[in-house]
Design a protein around this motif. Structure first.
Motif, PDB file in Angstrom:
ATOM      1  N   VAL A 100       0.850  -1.150  -0.047  1.00 21.69           N
ATOM      2  CA  VAL A 100      -0.032  -0.042   0.073  1.00 21.69           C
ATOM      3  C   VAL A 100       0.924   1.112  -0.004  1.00 21.69           C
ATOM      4  O   VAL A 100       0.748   2.144  -0.718  1.00 21.69           O
ATOM      5  N   ARG A 101       1.717   1.472   0.713  1.00 21.11           N
ATOM      6  CA  ARG A 101       2.830   2.579   1.001  1.00 21.11           C
ATOM      7  C   ARG A 101       3.626   2.557  -0.295  1.00 21.11           C
ATOM      8  O   ARG A 101       3.747   3.859  -0.863  1.00 21.11           O
ATOM      9  N   ASP A 102       4.101   1.581  -0.823  1.00 19.83           N
ATOM     10  CA  ASP A 102       5.201   1.568  -1.642  1.00 19.83           C
ATOM     11  C   ASP A 102       4.490   2.201  -3.059  1.00 19.83           C
ATOM     12  O   ASP A 102       5.081   2.613  -4.149  1.00 19.83           O
ATOM     13  N   HIS A 103       3.269   1.888  -3.235  1.00 17.23           N
ATOM     14  CA  HIS A 103       2.661   2.339  -4.391  1.00 17.23           C
ATOM     15  C   HIS A 103       1.399   3.181  -4.210  1.00 17.23           C
ATOM     16  O   HIS A 103       0.608   3.473  -5.282  1.00 17.23           O
ATOM     17  N   GLY A 104       1.478   3.877  -3.435  1.00 18.85           N
ATOM     18  CA  GLY A 104       0.400   5.136  -2.893  1.00 18.85           C
ATOM     19  C   GLY A 104      -0.943   4.721  -3.001  1.00 18.85           C
ATOM     20  O   GLY A 104      -1.762   5.223  -3.667  1.00 18.85           O
ATOM     21  N   ILE A 105      -1.476   3.347  -2.827  1.00 16.20           N
ATOM     22  CA  ILE A 105      -2.831   3.039  -2.647  1.00 16.20           C
ATOM     23  C   ILE A 105      -3.298   3.690  -1.474  1.00 16.20           C
ATOM     24  O   ILE A 105      -3.091   3.527  -0.228  1.00 16.20           O
TER      25      ILE A 105
END
Length: 318
Positions: A100-105
């Motif tokens: 979630v954090r790494d891909h800005g979800i």
């Protein structure tokens, strides 16, 4: 302005991907202690692994808006069956949070309609707090407790809306502040209108989750869209995320309160017109039966409107 599209829980384009595998309390009761533990662990592990798989699918399809299933850990809040649904799965929760954090979800939870704070029965409020804590505990395990929101409705009117709202003011004080800070309130299709929900949100500084479909089913002449939208957006000021709107369309005129498989772009045109005038970027959570398929189709349908440009599989620019 940019509109991103997302969906809830299950990606229907994936085979056998439901992250809401569960068991009934009756079934749990018939098992021995070791069997109970093994079954709950197996189901939760499967749900979390499927959530990870869905997130990878979302990343591949540029879907940056997703609502977790509330059924990730079966019977977690049941009085008799309650169990440790966090410690055995820290790696899986951690992997979900990393994706979630790494891909800005942008992710969220939406507990069921029984999680409410307007009841005059103390045990209903106790259970609501327990359910909110359950969702917050999972967000904390994911490392998302300061950025993901838990969305609920105000609750029932119990024959006297004014008294019910007074009870909400009292009962909500029992909710721990860190959880309340991650809470949103949504207008509903039968009881609390957008304006009534806004009044509660403004009083408690809670962001509002505006549901356009519910607004169409339940509003008065004193709640014009051009006045509701700026107030709703103002509740999101100084928050990490842009305002978020739930969108869907009725199955038919005779079944107006039943969600259609897909979202009719024409049904949304009054909303889109006002949003275009305001110019504020925001997110659309699709609440249609075809879930991810409906989100991707709506992005395509709206991109056909004059003045709209598709800038990703699940995003458009007006």
């Amino acid at each position: 302005m940019i509109i991103r599209f997302g969906y809830a829980a299950t990606a229907l384009n994936l085979y056998e991907a439901s992250p809401a595998k569960t068991m009934t309390f009756a079934r749990w009761s018939r098992l021995g202690n070791d069997e109970r533990k093994a079954k709950l662990h197996a189901l939760t592990k499967e749900n979390l692994e499927r959530t990870t798989r869905i997130l990878h699918y979302n990343i591949a399809h540029q879907i940056n808006l997703y609502r977790f299933s509330s059924s990730l850990a079966p019977l977690a809040t049941h009085e008799e069956a309650g169990w440790d649904y966090i410690s055995p799965f820290t790696d899986l929760y951690g992997e979900i949070g990393r994706l979630v954090r790494d891909h800005g979800i942008r992710v969220s939870f939406h507990p069921n309609q029984f999680t409410l704070f307007t009841s005059d029965k103390p045990h209903i409020t106790v259970n609501a707090i327990k359910d909110m804590q359950y969702h917050y505990n999972m967000l904390t395990a994911m490392g998302l407790e300061e950025e993901a929101y838990i969305n609920i409705h105000i609750g029932g009117a119990y024959g006297n809306k004014e008294l019910a709202l007074e009870r909400f003011q009292v009962n909500i004080k029992q909710l721990p502040e860190p959880i309340k800070a991650q809470m949103t309130l949504e207008n509903d299709d039968k009881t609390y209108t957008a304006a009534e929900t806004l009044e509660v949100c403004e009083r408690h500084r809670i962001p509002m989750m505006f549901d356009f479909y519910h607004y169409m089913a339940n509003h008065t002449e004193r709640e014009p869209l051009e006045e509701i939208l700026p107030r709703f957006m103002a509740t999101w000021q100084n928050r990490k995320h842009v305002p978020k709107i739930h969108v869907s369309s009725p199955k038919s005129e005779n079944a107006y309160r039943s969600h259609a498989d897909y979202v009719d772009a024409e049904f949304l045109m009054p909303l889109i017109k006002h949003l275009k005038d305001i110019g504020q970027s925001l997110d659309f959570m699709i609440e249609a039966k075809q879930k991810d398929k409906a989100a991707l189709r709506l992005a395509e349908d709206i991109s056909r409107i004059r003045g709209v440009k598709r800038i990703g599989e699940a995003a458009v620019e007006l």
